[in-house]
Motif scaffolding. Structure first.
Motif, PDB file in Angstrom:
ATOM      1  N   PHE A 133      -8.238   4.329   0.764  1.00 13.48           N
ATOM      2  CA  PHE A 133      -9.495   3.578   0.881  1.00 13.48           C
ATOM      3  C   PHE A 133      -9.266   2.079   0.714  1.00 13.48           C
ATOM      4  O   PHE A 133      -9.974   1.269   1.312  1.00 13.48           O
ATOM      5  CB  PHE A 133     -10.525   4.099  -0.108  1.00 13.48           C
ATOM      6  N   ASP A 134      -8.269   1.713  -0.071  1.00 11.76           N
ATOM      7  CA  ASP A 134      -7.922   0.290  -0.169  1.00 11.76           C
ATOM      8  C   ASP A 134      -7.398  -0.221   1.169  1.00 11.76           C
ATOM      9  O   ASP A 134      -7.662  -1.368   1.555  1.00 11.76           O
ATOM     10  CB  ASP A 134      -6.875   0.074  -1.268  1.00 11.76           C
ATOM     11  N   ILE A 135      -6.657   0.623   1.888  1.00 10.09           N
ATOM     12  CA  ILE A 135      -6.186   0.250   3.225  1.00 10.09           C
ATOM     13  C   ILE A 135      -7.379   0.043   4.160  1.00 10.09           C
ATOM     14  O   ILE A 135      -7.429  -0.916   4.938  1.00 10.09           O
ATOM     15  CB  ILE A 135      -5.244   1.323   3.799  1.00 10.09           C
ATOM     16  N   ARG A 179       2.368   1.781  -3.450  1.00  8.98           N
ATOM     17  CA  ARG A 179       1.381   2.320  -4.403  1.00  8.98           C
ATOM     18  C   ARG A 179       1.081   3.786  -4.119  1.00  8.98           C
ATOM     19  O   ARG A 179       0.899   4.587  -5.042  1.00  8.98           O
ATOM     20  CB  ARG A 179       0.105   1.493  -4.343  1.00  8.98           C
ATOM     21  N   ASN A 211     -10.498  -0.778   3.323  1.00 10.21           N
ATOM     22  CA  ASN A 211     -11.217  -2.000   2.942  1.00 10.21           C
ATOM     23  C   ASN A 211     -10.475  -3.242   3.430  1.00 10.21           C
ATOM     24  O   ASN A 211     -11.077  -4.183   3.961  1.00 10.21           O
ATOM     25  CB  ASN A 211     -11.406  -2.051   1.428  1.00 10.21           C
ATOM     26  N   SER A 212      -9.167  -3.240   3.246  1.00 11.43           N
ATOM     27  CA  SER A 212      -8.368  -4.376   3.693  1.00 11.43           C
ATOM     28  C   SER A 212      -8.393  -4.477   5.217  1.00 11.43           C
ATOM     29  O   SER A 212      -8.521  -5.572   5.781  1.00 11.43           O
ATOM     30  CB  SER A 212      -6.925  -4.212   3.207  1.00 11.43           C
ATOM     31  N   ALA A 269      -7.173   6.929  -3.320  1.00 14.26           N
ATOM     32  CA  ALA A 269      -7.731   5.598  -3.580  1.00 14.26           C
ATOM     33  C   ALA A 269      -6.976   4.530  -2.799  1.00 14.26           C
ATOM     34  O   ALA A 269      -7.576   3.560  -2.311  1.00 14.26           O
ATOM     35  CB  ALA A 269      -7.689   5.302  -5.075  1.00 14.26           C
ATOM     36  N   VAL A 270      -5.673   4.708  -2.649  1.00 17.28           N
ATOM     37  CA  VAL A 270      -4.874   3.747  -1.868  1.00 17.28           C
ATOM     38  C   VAL A 270      -5.306   3.768  -0.407  1.00 17.28           C
ATOM     39  O   VAL A 270      -5.395   2.717   0.241  1.00 17.28           O
ATOM     40  CB  VAL A 270      -3.373   4.064  -1.996  1.00 17.28           C
ATOM     41  N   PHE A 277       0.843  -1.202   0.000  1.00 16.09           N
ATOM     42  CA  PHE A 277       0.000   0.000   0.000  1.00 16.09           C
ATOM     43  C   PHE A 277       0.880   1.255   0.000  1.00 16.09           C
ATOM     44  O   PHE A 277       0.603   2.217  -0.720  1.00 16.09           O
ATOM     45  CB  PHE A 277      -0.922   0.020   1.217  1.00 16.09           C
ATOM     46  N   GLN A 315      -5.308   9.263  -7.015  1.00 14.30           N
ATOM     47  CA  GLN A 315      -4.847   7.880  -6.906  1.00 14.30           C
ATOM     48  C   GLN A 315      -4.295   7.588  -5.518  1.00 14.30           C
ATOM     49  O   GLN A 315      -4.474   6.494  -4.984  1.00 14.30           O
ATOM     50  CB  GLN A 315      -3.792   7.595  -7.974  1.00 14.30           C
TER      51      GLN A 315
END
Length: 482
Positions: A372-374, A353, A376-377, A369-370, A350, A366
């Motif tokens: 939010f990926d953190i 990225r 979600n994970s 977005a990373v 993460f 972007q």
């Protein structure tokens, strides 16, 4: 990977290589203090704050100078309109500008010079341009000779003929050439003025930035000069001309310009009357919500300001904050947390990225977005007791990277609730967005505390009360609750 920036001067992305390794000298045009700042100003102030923070995150030592224009036709006209002294207007709106910076949680620049405090330096600069034959005096006014500067137009990409079509020529114009611009303006009756070799007057707008940037950054060649796209011509074009005509050196190595904030596709501006002040917006939305709205678009792109967009950003912020709350709650269930030496491999990806996005001309959309990926994970990791330790480290990483964006993400507890047995009141520090939403976590904790009190487990009840208080919610027990 190196940080790359889109250079408005070369019209392409370039690796960021400062003049002195490891150090970046950066200047950005600040506000003109004749009225309250609007959210278009907020975008400019915020995006360059983020750029500075990210460069520091990447290991650069950044010195940022951001001027305040406190002598200008707009300020003089506002004083006349309000029937007050010039100084009253400038002092009032300097104060309001500083208030807005604090309210937004945007750091002050390393130096924020006032134009009125630097007029002797501007007079010296102008005098040297006259001595070099690059400027001339007519009846107390001083003008820069544009056609004598062969590179004029290199930033905006315009030819002199193209510029001529955009120049309004006054019948009583004193200039030798319509393209020439004022370095010094002869004072009129009732206007503020300062003594000079050419008579009492005041500096032109453009000379302020050239003089102050070189003076406070202690260099004749800046690493980065930044501002809005609307400043490329004539302001930044003129800055280059009057600086390089004096020094013979490149004025700035990289020019960074942000896109404009619009309403219905038109630039937000006070002259058009289509604007919202920063204070207007902060009455309804927290600073972090406004920041998330700005981050959702690349800084070079225009962004249309809408309240629906802010509401979407509020939902996004609550999603982040709810994960942080859950992670904090889960932390109490872990007997011992190992000291964090290095993030696990899956979390390091993460970070990679995030840096890849931000290294590519500060692509905040972007990068966001990373984050939010953190989230979600992290939520998935929390669902398993075996992976909660990694989830807590995901939360740490989220908060660490969010700091680059100047985001707090303190809590999802933005609610005010009246309950039959418990009254929740928003604490003062919870911010203006406090009454927007009641997260399920707050409801659950309130119910858990009620049960604890009924079972006489006052220790647990106090823990929940203290936890909610830290996150901006104060519990006041009513008779029924006791």
């Amino acid at each position: 990977m190196m940080v790359s920036v889109y250079n408005s001067l070369s019209r392409k992305k370039e690796d960021l290589v400062p003049c002195v390794p490891g150090k970046i000298k950066m200047y950005t045009c600040g506000v003109t203090v004749y009225d309250d700042c609007h959210v278009g100003h907020a975008r400019s102030l915020y995006i360059f704050d983020v750029i500075k923070k990210y460069l520091e995150y990447r290991g650069f030592r950044v010195t940022l100078v951001r001027n305040i224009t406190d002598v200008d036709d707009k300020i003089i006209n506002r004083a006349r309109q309000d029937g007050v002294a010039f100084d009253e207007i400038r002092v009032r709106y300097i104060g309001n500008y500083e208030r807005d910076l604090a309210a937004l949680g945007i750091a002050r620049a390393d130096v924020e010079p006032l134009a009125t405090e630097n007029i002797p330096g501007m007079i010296a600069h102008i005098g040297k341009l006259i001595a070099k034959g690059a400027a001339y005096v007519i009846d107390g006014d001083v003008y820069f000779s544009v056609r004598l500067f062969k590179d004029y137009g290199k930033l905006s990409g315009q030819t002199l003929d193209e510029m001529m079509t955009a120049v309004r020529i006054e019948k009583d114009e004193k200039k030798k050439d319509p393209l020439d611009f004022a370095l010094w303006k002869k004072s009129k009756e009732g206007e503020p003025s300062w003594p000079s070799p050419w008579g009492p007057g005041r500096p032109g707008w453009h000379i302020e930035c050239s003089t102050m940037s070189m003076h406070y950054l202690k260099t004749e060649s800046l690493d980065i000069h930044a501002g809005g796209l609307d400043l490329i011509f004539p302001h930044h074009e003129n800055e280059i001309a009057q600086a390089e005509a004096l020094t013979g050196k490149p004025f700035a190595k990289y020019w960074i310009h942000h896109g404009l904030l619009t309403i219905d596709g038109r630039k937000m501006s006070k002259s058009l009357g289509n604007f919202y002040t920063i204070q207007d917006v902060l009455k309804q939305f927290s600073p972090d919500i406004l920041k998330l709205f700005f981050l959702s678009a690349h800084y070079r792109s225009p962004i249309d300001f809408t309240f629906d967009g802010l509401k979407n950003s509020r939902k996004a912020l609550d999603k982040m904050a709810e994960f942080v709350d859950k992670a904090h709650a889960a932390r109490r269930g872990i007997a011992k947390i190992r000291p964090l030496v290095r993030y696990p491999v899956e979390l390091q990806e993460f970070r990679r990225r995030f840096e890849e996005a931000m290294d590519d001309d500060f692509n905040t959309a972007q990068g966001l977005a990373v984050l939010f990926d953190i989230v979600n994970s992290g939520n998935k990791l929390l669902s398993s007791s075996r992976s909660r330790g990694v989830a807590l480290q995901a939360c740490r990483l989220l908060l660490e990277l969010a700091e680059v964006f100047g985001l707090k993400i303190e809590s999802a507890s933005h609610a005010q609730v009246i309950d039959a047995s418990v009254r929740l009141k928003t604490a003062p520090q919870a911010g203006p967005e406090a009454a927007a939403l009641l997260p399920e976590d707050v409801k659950r904790l309130v119910q858990e505390r009620q049960v604890a009190r009924q079972k006489k487990d006052f220790k647990r009840a106090d823990e929940i009360r203290d936890y909610l208080k830290v996150h901006g919610v104060t519990i006041e027990d009513t008779r029924k609750a006791g």
